[in-house]
Scaffold this active site. Structure first.
Site, PDB file in Angstrom:
ATOM      1  N   GLY A  72       0.811  -1.214   0.000  1.00  0.00           N
ATOM      2  CA  GLY A  72       0.000   0.000   0.000  1.00  0.00           C
ATOM      3  C   GLY A  72       0.842   1.261   0.000  1.00  0.00           C
ATOM      4  O   GLY A  72       0.506   2.250  -0.668  1.00  0.00           O
ATOM      5  N   THR A  73       1.926   1.243   0.729  1.00  0.00           N
ATOM      6  CA  THR A  73       2.783   2.424   0.810  1.00  0.00           C
ATOM      7  C   THR A  73       3.360   2.772  -0.556  1.00  0.00           C
ATOM      8  O   THR A  73       3.297   3.928  -1.003  1.00  0.00           O
ATOM      9  CB  THR A  73       3.925   2.176   1.823  1.00  0.00           C
ATOM     10  OG1 THR A  73       3.350   1.914   3.103  1.00  0.00           O
ATOM     11  CG2 THR A  73       4.851   3.378   1.921  1.00  0.00           C
ATOM     12  N   ASN A 152      -8.073   3.872   8.597  1.00  0.00           N
ATOM     13  CA  ASN A 152      -7.445   2.717   9.233  1.00  0.00           C
ATOM     14  C   ASN A 152      -7.514   2.734  10.750  1.00  0.00           C
ATOM     15  O   ASN A 152      -7.261   1.726  11.388  1.00  0.00           O
ATOM     16  CB  ASN A 152      -5.974   2.621   8.795  1.00  0.00           C
ATOM     17  CG  ASN A 152      -5.259   3.952   8.890  1.00  0.00           C
ATOM     18  OD1 ASN A 152      -5.634   4.925   8.229  1.00  0.00           O
ATOM     19  ND2 ASN A 152      -4.235   4.021   9.711  1.00  0.00           N
ATOM     20  N   GLN A 185      -7.754  -0.350   3.477  1.00  0.00           N
ATOM     21  CA  GLN A 185      -8.601  -0.915   4.534  1.00  0.00           C
ATOM     22  C   GLN A 185      -9.977  -1.349   4.022  1.00  0.00           C
ATOM     23  O   GLN A 185     -10.604  -2.232   4.605  1.00  0.00           O
ATOM     24  CB  GLN A 185      -8.788   0.098   5.673  1.00  0.00           C
ATOM     25  CG  GLN A 185      -7.532   0.371   6.473  1.00  0.00           C
ATOM     26  CD  GLN A 185      -7.067  -0.798   7.326  1.00  0.00           C
ATOM     27  OE1 GLN A 185      -7.837  -1.711   7.641  1.00  0.00           O
ATOM     28  NE2 GLN A 185      -5.802  -0.784   7.698  1.00  0.00           N
ATOM     29  N   SER A 205      -3.478  -3.444  -0.664  1.00  0.00           N
ATOM     30  CA  SER A 205      -2.338  -4.184  -0.118  1.00  0.00           C
ATOM     31  C   SER A 205      -2.759  -5.600   0.252  1.00  0.00           C
ATOM     32  O   SER A 205      -3.843  -5.810   0.799  1.00  0.00           O
ATOM     33  CB  SER A 205      -1.827  -3.449   1.126  1.00  0.00           C
ATOM     34  OG  SER A 205      -0.795  -4.182   1.740  1.00  0.00           O
ATOM     35  N   HIS A 207      -1.395  -7.807   2.508  1.00  0.00           N
ATOM     36  CA  HIS A 207      -1.321  -8.309   3.892  1.00  0.00           C
ATOM     37  C   HIS A 207      -2.455  -7.806   4.771  1.00  0.00           C
ATOM     38  O   HIS A 207      -2.604  -8.249   5.907  1.00  0.00           O
ATOM     39  CB  HIS A 207       0.048  -8.034   4.516  1.00  0.00           C
ATOM     40  CG  HIS A 207       0.300  -6.625   4.958  1.00  0.00           C
ATOM     41  ND1 HIS A 207       0.172  -6.234   6.275  1.00  0.00           N
ATOM     42  CD2 HIS A 207       0.676  -5.531   4.276  1.00  0.00           C
ATOM     43  CE1 HIS A 207       0.484  -4.949   6.371  1.00  0.00           C
ATOM     44  NE2 HIS A 207       0.789  -4.495   5.167  1.00  0.00           N
ATOM     45  N   CYS A 331       1.957   2.633  12.601  1.00  0.00           N
ATOM     46  CA  CYS A 331       3.006   3.502  12.075  1.00  0.00           C
ATOM     47  C   CYS A 331       3.293   4.659  13.023  1.00  0.00           C
ATOM     48  O   CYS A 331       4.379   5.194  13.041  1.00  0.00           O
ATOM     49  CB  CYS A 331       2.604   4.031  10.718  1.00  0.00           C
ATOM     50  SG  CYS A 331       1.729   2.816   9.743  1.00  0.00           S
TER      51      CYS A 331
HETATM   52  C1  LIG Z   1      -1.610  -0.491   6.006  1.00  0.00           C
HETATM   53  C2  LIG Z   1      -2.040   0.708   5.226  1.00  0.00           C
HETATM   54  C3  LIG Z   1      -1.213   1.257   4.226  1.00  0.00           C
HETATM   55  C4  LIG Z   1       0.168   0.714   3.952  1.00  0.00           C
HETATM   56  O1  LIG Z   1       0.144  -0.517   3.320  1.00  0.00           O
HETATM   57  P1  LIG Z   1       1.469  -1.445   3.352  1.00  0.00           P
HETATM   58  O2  LIG Z   1       1.142  -2.556   2.439  1.00  0.00           O
HETATM   59  O3  LIG Z   1       1.655  -1.865   4.770  1.00  0.00           O
HETATM   60  O4  LIG Z   1       2.598  -0.597   2.857  1.00  0.00           O
HETATM   61  C5  LIG Z   1      -1.685   2.327   3.517  1.00  0.00           C
HETATM   62  N1  LIG Z   1      -2.904   2.856   3.768  1.00  0.00           N
HETATM   63  C6  LIG Z   1      -3.717   2.366   4.701  1.00  0.00           C
HETATM   64  C7  LIG Z   1      -5.060   2.976   4.900  1.00  0.00           C
HETATM   65  C8  LIG Z   1      -3.325   1.281   5.471  1.00  0.00           C
HETATM   66  O5  LIG Z   1      -4.126   0.805   6.425  1.00  0.00           O
END
Ligand SMILES: *Cc1c(COP(=O)(O)O)cnc(C)c1O
Length: 392
Positions: A72-73, A152, A185, A205, A207, A331
């Protein structure tokens, strides 16, 4: 036997056994590089293609609008920085909200240091940004609107369909403007359809949906141009260079299909567990506050402030009792900074610092909730007594 309970599924989720099984051959015998012409390459290529189709089906996109990333990042980085840099000649103004994930917020802040101007729109006391506020903030030089689909920390759903409509109308009128949504999310918990939302870019994402860590995707609507953030190869239509992590991509595809197949059943089950959690907590523990809108939200997140208690202390106390929860986002935890999201609700530092996020996943059972409900009232009481004894 001491069994731990994981109620921090917004930070990450356990991988599905069936997802892991689908991945294994690509870590062993089918180890080819998807760019190779020979048999090994073809096997890898067809696995990546299949994953692309499965993911596209989940979000109702075309397969060739899916770009695999490391998560996601990276998807947020590619979407926001890639769009802004590519289109800077059309304008340098970006509209976003005050409650975005750090992977959106910090990219926007970085762009500010490079000559872009960003509006971080306030949310109401329920944690929702109004589509009208977005509309009012858009200027002739606005090139990007980035509003998350679901938060999130408190799970609130943002009016992204309306925002998508606003941006599309402006573009139909000739403005060079695009819409990105961080749906990390939301995916797998509520229906996410890129055409209903009308977004140009959407991050997700693996995971967070019971897939492996280290892989995600960015939906890039056909015709949307991005400045490549990662150069050095022609993978992913040149948008994301680097040998595809085939096993991870296969895992994302499998997790997407599994999420699509069980979405409504799993969401209503989790919503039921969440409601049970909230009603018992509400009955048994005085002086608490629910954070975020109780209707327009994800089914799996409950965010509660326990007045007079440090969230961090409660987290640690519950951890000793075998229950994993979170204060705000993983985070920003460990910083002792109160959550910017809870503060954005206008509730003040004390409420923000006493907030705990309970987030459920598909592996959670009603047993897990009962375990929490058996431990939580005592944990809160112990900490409140300690707090009273400690003159600050
Ligand atoms: C976890 C999350 C991310 C980051 O995703 P990663 O795969 O961990 O880099 C970005 N945005 C939201 C809303 C998240 O909950």
């Amino acid at each position: 036997m001491f069994r731990r309970v994981f109620l921090d599924n917004s930070s990450t989720t356990p991988i599905d056994e069936s997802v892991l099984e689908e991945m294994m051959p690509y870590l062993r015998e089918d180890f080819g590089n998807a760019s190779s012409i020979h048999h090994y390459g073809q096997v890898a290529r067809s696995a990546v293609d299949r994953a692309r189709h499965r993911l596209a089906a989940l979000i109702n996109s075309r397969p060739n609008e899916v770009v695999f990333t490391s998560g996601g990042t990276e998807s947020n980085n590619l979407a926001i920085r890639g769009l802004a840099i590519e289109n800077r000649r059309h304008g340098r103004h970006i509209v976003t909200t005050a409650i975005e994930h750090p992977a959106v917020k910090m990219v926007c802040e970085d762009l500010e240091s490079q000559g872009f101007e960003v509006n971080y729109l306030a949310v109401d006391a329920q944690g929702i940004v109004s589509a009208d506020a977005v509309k009012d903030a858009i200027r002739p030089d606005t090139i990007l609107v980035s509003v998350m689909a679901a938060n999130n920390e408190i799970g609130t759903l943002q009016p992204i369909d309306e925002i998508g409509r606003i941006v599309r109308e402006l573009r139909a009128g000739g403005q060079k403007i695009w819409f990105h949504t961080d749906a990390v999310q939301a995916v797998g918990k509520v229906p996410v359809d890129v055409n209903q939302i009308g977004c140009d870019l959407l991050s997700l994402s693996a995971h967070k949906i019971h897939g492996p860590k280290g892989v995600g995707a960015l939906f890039v609507r056909r015709g949307t141009r991005l400045h490549t953030q990662n150069i050095g190869g022609r993978q992913e239509r040149g948008l994301r260079a680097g040998t595809e992590p085939v096993a991870l991509v296969v895992g994302l595809g499998a997790a997407a299909e599994s999420a699509a197949g069980s979405l409504s059943i799993s969401s209503s089950r989790l919503g039921g567990l969440r409601d049970r959690l909230e009603s018992v907590v509400g009955e048994m523990i005085p002086d608490i506050e629910f954070n975020g809108d109780r209707e327009r939200r994800l089914p799996n997140i409950s965010n509660i402030s326990f007045n007079g208690v440090e969230g961090e202390g409660l987290l640690i106390n519950l951890d000793m009792r075998g229950i994993a929860v979170s204060t705000g986002s993983a985070c920003s935890s460990g910083t002792l900074e109160p959550s910017p999201v809870i503060r954005a609700l206008g509730k003040g530092d004390a409420i923000a610092r006493s907030a705990i996020r309970f987030s459920l996943g598909r592996q959670n059972s009603s047993d897990d909730i009962e375990r929490l409900l058996a431990a939580l009232p005592e944990a809160v009481e112990v900490l409140r007594r300690l707090g009273d004894a400690d003159p600050k």
